[in-house]
Design an enzyme around this catalytic site. Structure first.
Site, PDB file in Angstrom:
ATOM      1  N   ARG A 128      60.868  37.157  77.793  1.00 60.98           N
ATOM      2  CA  ARG A 128      60.080  36.172  76.784  1.00 60.98           C
ATOM      3  C   ARG A 128      58.780  36.141  77.098  1.00 60.98           C
ATOM      4  NH1 ARG A 128      64.289  31.371  77.046  1.00 60.98           N
ATOM      5  NH2 ARG A 128      63.993  32.094  79.287  1.00 60.98           N
ATOM      6  N   ASP A 166      63.991  38.235  82.380  1.00 61.01           N
ATOM      7  CA  ASP A 166      63.409  37.540  81.173  1.00 61.01           C
ATOM      8  C   ASP A 166      62.277  38.071  80.629  1.00 61.01           C
ATOM      9  OD1 ASP A 166      62.427  35.539  79.393  1.00 61.01           O
ATOM     10  OD2 ASP A 166      63.215  33.927  80.957  1.00 61.01           O
TER      11      ASP A 166
END
Length: 362
Positions: free
Chosen positions: A296, A294
């Site tokens: 983000r 991930d």
């Protein structure tokens, strides 16, 4: 002189250059390199870079592990470019699309020692540009002069380091009333980062009390799910269910963060989908591309919430990492509100992987 670009503006320029295939020059601790993203590199520019010195291919350790290439530095592998290698070889090594058809690409010779910080910065900028994290890098003697002579962007990677790894301040550009299916009392706020990155949106339902925990969701953009109704994920149903619940409650805040594909961008997300069709799960696909599980930055959501006057939330999420991040960045999560919708025959394995490998509470 105030007309000179700041370090933040130079970083934005460097990202744009890499996306267009224009080389940039980085400096760090007295060393300099010229670099270009593999994805946008041309044969002509590769030849020009070869004329300047030995070319090194910088990859993330995730991608190097897939290739069985040795990495001597945390997060970075540096591979010597063979004399016979051209654009096709570089893209074959950088892009896993044909890994199963062409499993043997080596043998690879890895570099060790020296200033790896410049190679690490190159990969950071490829990721920030939503390109494959792979760059060709050539050490040069005087980077400042080389950049000036050729009209290239020069960036002091040392000065940029802190900025690269912090969340850019976001400023509200405008807000206006927006009646929606979920609620007639809707308002859309547009936020723009100072670093020239993607804009993000805050959807306000009703008139939430700033002195009480607000029903909130941090929703990452998903073009395929939110717009096209993709059955490969649960994003579209989660978006609609969150807005509907806020409408029924009478108030809420949904942050729509433009971090497509867990922060790798839509093109790389489609590359990951293609790998999933080959049998890899969502996490394995990201790793084969050279990304982390991930990528983000949910701190963006926390900063926007605080700018809107909220200090506590009832967070609509199945992801405990979002809860931990909010609490760590000054927004108290008084309650995690479950949001389990959208499972179907096409995404059962995807959801199982999110639970098993990403810790989602499903």
């Amino acid at each position: 002189m105030s007309l000179l670009p700041t370090i933040v503006e130079l970083q934005s320029r460097a990202r744009a250059d890499l996306r267009m295939g224009v080389p940039v020059v980085f400096g760090l601790d007295g060393d300099s390199v010229i670099l270009c993203a593999v994805e946008t590199l041309t044969e002509e520019r590769l030849n020009d870079m070869r004329a300047l010195g030995d070319v090194v291919l910088a990859l993330t350790t995730r991608r190097a592990d897939t290739l069985k290439a040795r990495s001597y530095d945390v997060g970075v592998a540096r591979l010597r470019l063979p004399d016979s290698a051209g654009i096709d070889w570089l893209r074959c090594v950088a892009d896993p699309a044909d890994d199963l058809n062409m499993p043997m690409k080596g043998p690879f010779v890895s570099e060790r020692g020296g200033n790896v910080g410049l190679h690490r910065a190159a990969l950071t900028f490829c990721k920030a540009s939503r390109l494959l994290p792979a760059a060709v890098v050539v050490a040069v003697v005087d980077g400042v002069a080389l950049a000036a002579e050729n009209g290239l962007t020069y960036l002091d990677a040392g000065a940029a380091y802190d900025v690269m790894h912090t969340t850019s301040p976001h400023n509200e550009v405008i807000h206006a009333r927006l009646p929606m299916v979920a609620s007639d009392a809707g308002r859309l706020h547009i936020y723009r980062p100072e670093d020239g990155g993607e804009e993000h949106y805050a959807v306000e339902i009703g008139k939430p009390d700033r002195d009480a925990p607000v029903l909130a969701r941090l929703h990452s953009a998903c073009f395929t799910g939110d717009v096209l109704g993709s059955l490969k994920c649960d994003c579209g149903p989660q978006l609609n269910a969150a807005l509907a619940q806020m409408g029924e409650t009478g108030s809420g805040i949904l942050l729509y963060l433009n971090q497509e594909g867990r922060g790798i961008g839509l093109a790389n997300k489609m590359r990951a989908y293609s790998l999933q069709d080959q049998g890899f799960d969502t996490v394995e696909a990201n790793h084969r591309l050279g990304f982390e599980d991930d990528e983000r930055d949910f701190r963006i959501g926390s900063e926007i919430l605080k700018s809107l006057g909220f200090s506590s939330v009832r967070l609509l999420t199945n992801n405990p990492k979002k809860v931990a991040m909010m609490n760590a960045t000054g927004v108290e999560v008084t309650e995690r509100v479950e949001l389990r919708v959208g499972e179907n025959d096409h995404n059962t394995a995807y959801l199982a992987t999110k639970a098993a490998k990403s810790g989602h509470l499903l």
